[in-house]
Scaffold this active site. Structure first.
Site, PDB file in Angstrom:
ATOM      1  N   ASN A 145       2.525  11.304  -6.395  1.00 19.16           N
ATOM      2  CA  ASN A 145       3.721  11.936  -5.785  1.00 19.16           C
ATOM      3  C   ASN A 145       4.874  10.963  -5.563  1.00 19.16           C
ATOM      4  O   ASN A 145       6.036  11.336  -5.710  1.00 19.16           O
ATOM      5  CB  ASN A 145       3.349  12.660  -4.485  1.00 19.16           C
ATOM      6  N   GLU A 242      -4.697   6.501   3.426  1.00 15.06           N
ATOM      7  CA  GLU A 242      -3.592   7.317   3.926  1.00 15.06           C
ATOM      8  C   GLU A 242      -3.696   8.650   3.193  1.00 15.06           C
ATOM      9  O   GLU A 242      -3.502   8.719   1.975  1.00 15.06           O
ATOM     10  CB  GLU A 242      -2.286   6.603   3.595  1.00 15.06           C
ATOM     11  N   CYS A 276       2.958  13.655   1.492  1.00 17.01           N
ATOM     12  CA  CYS A 276       1.957  13.919   2.530  1.00 17.01           C
ATOM     13  C   CYS A 276       2.611  14.174   3.889  1.00 17.01           C
ATOM     14  O   CYS A 276       1.987  14.735   4.778  1.00 17.01           O
ATOM     15  CB  CYS A 276       0.976  12.761   2.614  1.00 17.01           C
ATOM     16  N   GLU A 445      -1.213   1.115   7.746  1.00 14.62           N
ATOM     17  CA  GLU A 445      -0.530   0.053   7.015  1.00 14.62           C
ATOM     18  C   GLU A 445       0.885  -0.016   7.576  1.00 14.62           C
ATOM     19  O   GLU A 445       1.268   0.754   8.444  1.00 14.62           O
ATOM     20  CB  GLU A 445      -0.599   0.322   5.509  1.00 14.62           C
TER      21      GLU A 445
HETATM   22  O1  6OD Z   1       6.995   5.908   3.046  1.00 11.93           O
HETATM   23  C1  6OD Z   1       5.919   5.329   3.115  1.00 11.93           C
HETATM   24  O2  6OD Z   1       5.809   4.141   3.464  1.00 11.93           O
HETATM   25  C2  6OD Z   1       4.687   6.033   2.758  1.00 11.93           C
HETATM   26  N1  6OD Z   1       3.560   5.300   2.849  1.00 11.93           N
HETATM   27  C3  6OD Z   1       4.709   7.336   2.382  1.00 11.93           C
HETATM   28  C4  6OD Z   1       3.578   8.090   2.041  1.00 11.93           C
HETATM   29  C5  6OD Z   1       3.708   9.326   1.560  1.00 11.93           C
HETATM   30  C6  6OD Z   1       2.591  10.094   1.104  1.00 11.93           C
HETATM   31  O3  6OD Z   1       2.735  11.089   0.395  1.00 11.93           O
END
Ligand code: 6OD
Length: 469
Positions: A145, A242, A276, A445
């Site tokens: 994504n 995540e 997400c 993280e």
């Molecule tokens: O923006 C970010 O740092 C991050 N880890 C976004 C994650 C998105 C998942 O779909």
């Protein structure tokens, strides 16, 4: 044909597989699928590079991170083109979010790591301090994504903490990782520090199960994460996950309604809902419920549809549209497939959709859909709103729309979510902990949390002998 990048060199091995343009369904490129031999070669290359990379002073590794950031800048257009070809994202997302975030990650983690002090603790006659060492070889499993954003989000802290890596991008989106391999080679990064292999889940399995892989970082679905946990259980490898969300947005009647509607549109429909962090459940105070629904539905009709990543994912999202109807939803807008009457009709689009009227216990309201869709329900009190938001197996993100300062803090602190945004959505400070509760993940993280995950402390305690009085 995309080749793997192992030990600083292109490696053409394994069966070819096609990558599709989601806008048209046409094949845009082919890549090689990593077989056991390729995976083993990549892990061995990472292991061979690990000792010297870990021994390098952190300031020097930070220098490499800055050089990689410059390399990304110099190949900006190629990265944007690769990402758009694989995902069908518009330029105004790829060019302003995905690729710039890659640059920001390498610069931010260079600073954070280089300035991190070591811990020291004193007791009378006792000195303890910690030294941190890298995990070793880290497997980085990247979803489709936000391919470049999420790859670099993990790579930058893993590398600056002294690890070498083997990256496996999603089979749907290998393009920007292949450009990044060229950037590493052009920058002269020591061979084996970054290795990139392509393939489906089977290649990922070979990688995470490889006995010489010391840790796994993964962003993706909860189901895949629990499979990975089982794969690494015997060797108790450190994992950072995540995962999915069923994120709630709470709209209070003291909100700035224009801003809340704008924010809801952004948080539901960005990237076709394939983030997400996207909102899939909106709860709106009853006095403004009808007006909010009407405005959201009208704005949804103006949203430019974005393709789902694959035919399979489009079928999944459409199955939830059908489920909503069968569970008794009122569809305020959307619910089908847009007709463009051009080349996009063979692509993987679905209509931006808003529904209402479903039970909180309906499958539609409990399962992550990952498409441009949300359910809207009314609430009467602040406590009810909090209970509704928390009534989920997931706990990644939540968004509040209110002008009440006290309410904002009160509610934010009671929400079971790793991330709470107030009067905004997806506003990021890279130093903050990022991740989810419940089925939304393990660990955090971001900033120091990333450096903590990608390294292990050894505590040294010394008894200081006192001279005779
Ligand atoms: O923006 C970010 O740092 C991050 N880890 C976004 C994650 C998105 C998942 O779909």
């Amino acid at each position: 044909m995309l080749t793997h990048f192992i030990g600083g060199l292109p490696v053409a091995a394994g069966h070819p597989f096609p990558v599709h343009d989601p806008v048209t369904g046409a094949v845009v490129r082919q890549a090689h699928e990593a077989d056991p031999e390729v995976v083993d070669r990549a892990v061995r290359a990472a292991r061979e590079a690990a000792r010297d990379w870990a021994a390098m002073p952190v300031g020097e590794r930070a220098g490499w991170m800055r050089r990689l950031a410059e390399g990304i800048e110099s190949r900006f257009d190629d990265l944007v083109a690769a990402e758009i070809a694989d995902t069908g994202k518009p330029f105004d997302q790829t060019g302003t979010l995905d690729i710039p975030r890659g640059i920001a990650h390498f610069r931010a983690f260079a600073e954070i790591a280089a300035q991190r002090p070591d811990d020291a603790y004193h007791l009378p006659g006792v000195l303890s301090y910690t030294v941190r060492r890298p995990l070793g070889v880290v497997a980085v499993i990247v979803p489709w994504n936000l391919p470049f954003l999420l790859m670099t989000w993990k790579l930058a802290p893993a590398l600056v903490a002294g690890n070498t890596v083997v990256v496996k991008p999603s089979e749907s989106t290998p393009g920007s990782a292949a450009v990044f391999a060229e950037i590493c080679a052009e920058a002269g990064l020591p061979p084996g520090v970054v290795n990139i292999i392509f393939g489906y889940g089977a290649s990922g399995q070979l990688l995470v199960e490889h006995p010489d892989v010391d840790g796994v970082t993964f962003t993706g679905s909860t189901r895949t994460a629990s499979t990975i946990m089982r794969m690494v259980a015997d060797r108790v490898k450190p994992i950072s996950f995540e995962l999915g969300g069923k994120n709630a947005g709470l709209v209070f009647d003291d909100c700035d309604l224009d801003r809340a509607v704008d924010g809801a549109v952004q948080s539901v429909f960005t990237n076709g809902g394939q983030v997400c962090l996207c909102t899939e459940r909106l709860y709106v105070q009853r006095s403004i419920f009808e007006e909010f629904c009407a405005r959201l539905a009208s704005r949804a009709q103006e949203v430019e549809p974005q393709p789902m990543i694959s035919l399979e994912h489009r079928e999944k999202v459409l199955s939830y549209y059908a489920l909503a109807r069968s569970e008794g939803a009122k569809v305020l807008t959307g619910g089908g497939v847009p007709a463009f009457n051009d080349h996009r009709d063979s692509g993987y689009f679905v209509e931006p959709t808003v529904v209402t009227g479903l039970s909180e216990w309906s499958r539609f309201n409990r399962e992550e859909i990952f498409g441009p869709v949300c359910h809207v329900a009314p609430f009467d009190s602040e406590t009810e709103a909090i209970d509704l938001a928390n009534n989920s197996d997931y706990g990644l993100a939540a968004t509040l729309w209110t002008t009440g300062l006290d309410r904002a803090h009160r509610v934010a602190q009671r929400l079971e979510a790793g991330l709470v945004w107030v009067n905004t959505w997806y506003l990021r400070d890279l130093r903050t902990p990022f991740g989810g509760m419940k089925l939304s993940g393990i660990g955090r993280e971001g900033g120091l949390q990333s450096l903590d995950f990608y390294s292990e402390p050894t505590t040294v305690t010394i008894k200081l002998e006192q001279p005779d009085a």
